[in-house]
Design an enzyme around this catalytic site. Structure first.
Site, PDB file in Angstrom:
ATOM      1  N   CYS A   1       0.859  -1.182   0.000  1.00 17.21           N
ATOM      2  CA  CYS A   1       0.000   0.000   0.000  1.00 17.21           C
ATOM      3  C   CYS A   1       0.899   1.237   0.000  1.00 17.21           C
ATOM      4  O   CYS A   1       1.734   1.395   0.899  1.00 17.21           O
ATOM      5  CB  CYS A   1      -0.852  -0.034   1.260  1.00 17.21           C
TER       6      CYS A   1
ATOM      7  N   CYS B   1      -0.325   4.796  -6.418  1.00 20.09           N
ATOM      8  CA  CYS B   1      -1.437   4.203  -5.663  1.00 20.09           C
ATOM      9  C   CYS B   1      -1.734   2.855  -6.302  1.00 20.09           C
ATOM     10  O   CYS B   1      -1.723   2.727  -7.537  1.00 20.09           O
ATOM     11  CB  CYS B   1      -2.660   5.118  -5.723  1.00 20.09           C
TER      12      CYS B   1
HETATM   13  N1  DGL Z   1      -3.747   1.045  -1.236  1.00 20.35           N
HETATM   14  C1  DGL Z   1      -3.850   2.468  -1.147  1.00 20.35           C
HETATM   15  C2  DGL Z   1      -2.574   3.128  -1.691  1.00 20.35           C
HETATM   16  O1  DGL Z   1      -1.866   2.561  -2.499  1.00 20.35           O
HETATM   17  C3  DGL Z   1      -5.012   3.037  -1.960  1.00 20.35           C
HETATM   18  C4  DGL Z   1      -6.326   3.086  -1.333  1.00 20.35           C
HETATM   19  C5  DGL Z   1      -6.420   3.701   0.047  1.00 20.35           C
HETATM   20  O2  DGL Z   1      -6.634   4.928   0.152  1.00 20.35           O
HETATM   21  O3  DGL Z   1      -6.333   2.934   0.990  1.00 20.35           O
HETATM   22  O4  DGL Z   1      -2.300   4.218  -1.327  1.00 20.35           O
END
Ligand code: DGL
Length: 271
Positions: free
Chosen positions: A81, A192
């Protein structure tokens, strides 16, 4: 020692966590590039999204997910993430003895190598942009780079909700891309986990002269190198397994997740 069968193959799985299903784009790249490894994926779907949260809160959630994976006995952890890696990677690495890899530095490294004009755009969640993680990583690689960070708060929830090719998603993508076009960047980091799903849309909006960097691909490459260098790879003549844990609804994870993983999702355990 033969390359395909390390003498002391490390049979432990690799742990991967994300705020939800988005990190499955990172797991996808790992499964494709490291098919002989086992993976355990933890999606903190009960707390999705991390993007709008305060950095201290994202850090607390990242610690809880890391502890859960350590308890499962993994040999390496991928913080899949961007928001969690941006908010907590250094603190996690300092606190745990298990090797931990984030998605920010691999993406930043690829972008620093790809840019010709040294003008790099970053599309990401609010938390990731607020943390300055990509800006710092890029400038640690090339202090002369100009970095243009853009937060896209609407994009990840729209993509996660299944609205991948809608006009609303295209509108949100257009909003994110506009300042990057105005800045004349030649390289854009998809900062993201959700954005690789709309890369054709982003490519069209940015134009063919702009290089898109997918942190997921770069991270999988880096994980492969780390396993080899540390001598903790599995034997290459086997097919690995992968399993899932979710903090929220298991059926929803399976349904939404398959779109991100592009491979079958069998059992999902609640954690
Ligand atoms: N997995 C999150 C990221 O890559 C995206 C979604 C979220 O806001 O949790 O930042």
């Amino acid at each position: 020692m033969s390359e395909t069968a390390p003498q002391n193959a490390d049979r432990r799985a690799i742990g991967v966590f994300d705020s939800g299903v988005g990190g499955l784009t990172v797991l996808h790249e790992c499964l494709v590039n490291l098919p002989h490894e086992d993976f355990v994926y933890l999606g903190d779907t009960a707390n999705f999204p991390y993007g709008p949260r305060k950095l201290v809160e994202v850090r607390r959630l990242a610690f809880a997910a890391t502890e859960a994976l350590v308890d499962l006995g993994v040999k390496l952890i991928i913080v899949a993430c961007n928001s969690a890696a941006a908010a907590a990677l250094a603190q996690l690495q300092a606190a745990f003895s298990t090797p931990i890899v984030g998605v920010v530095m691999p993406g930043a490294r690829a972008a620093a190598q790809a840019t010709r004009e040294r003008r790099v755009g970053v599309l990401a969640t609010e938390a990731t942009i607020r943390s300055n993680a990509y800006q710092n990583a890029l400038q640690s690689l090339d202090a002369g780079l100009e970095v243009f960070p853009v937060a896209c708060p609407r994009l990840a929830p729209l993509i996660q909700g299944g609205d991948v090719f809608s006009e609303e998603t295209e509108g949100a993508a257009r909003e994110g891309v506009a300042p990057l076009k105005a800045a004349g960047v030649d390289t854009v980091i998809l900062g993201c986990t959700h954005y690789p799903l709309i890369s054709p849309m982003l490519r069209r909006l940015l134009g063919p002269q702009v290089a898109l960097i997918d942190s997921a691909e770069e991270t999988a490459r880096e994980v492969g190198e780390i396993l080899t260098r540390k001598g903790i790879s599995q034997s290459k003549d086997r097919e690995g397994d992968y399993r899932f844990y979710a903090s929220g609804d298991a059926d929803e994870f399976r349904e939404v997740g398959a779109r991100f993983l592009q491979l079958p999702i069998r059992e999902v355990n609640r954690i």
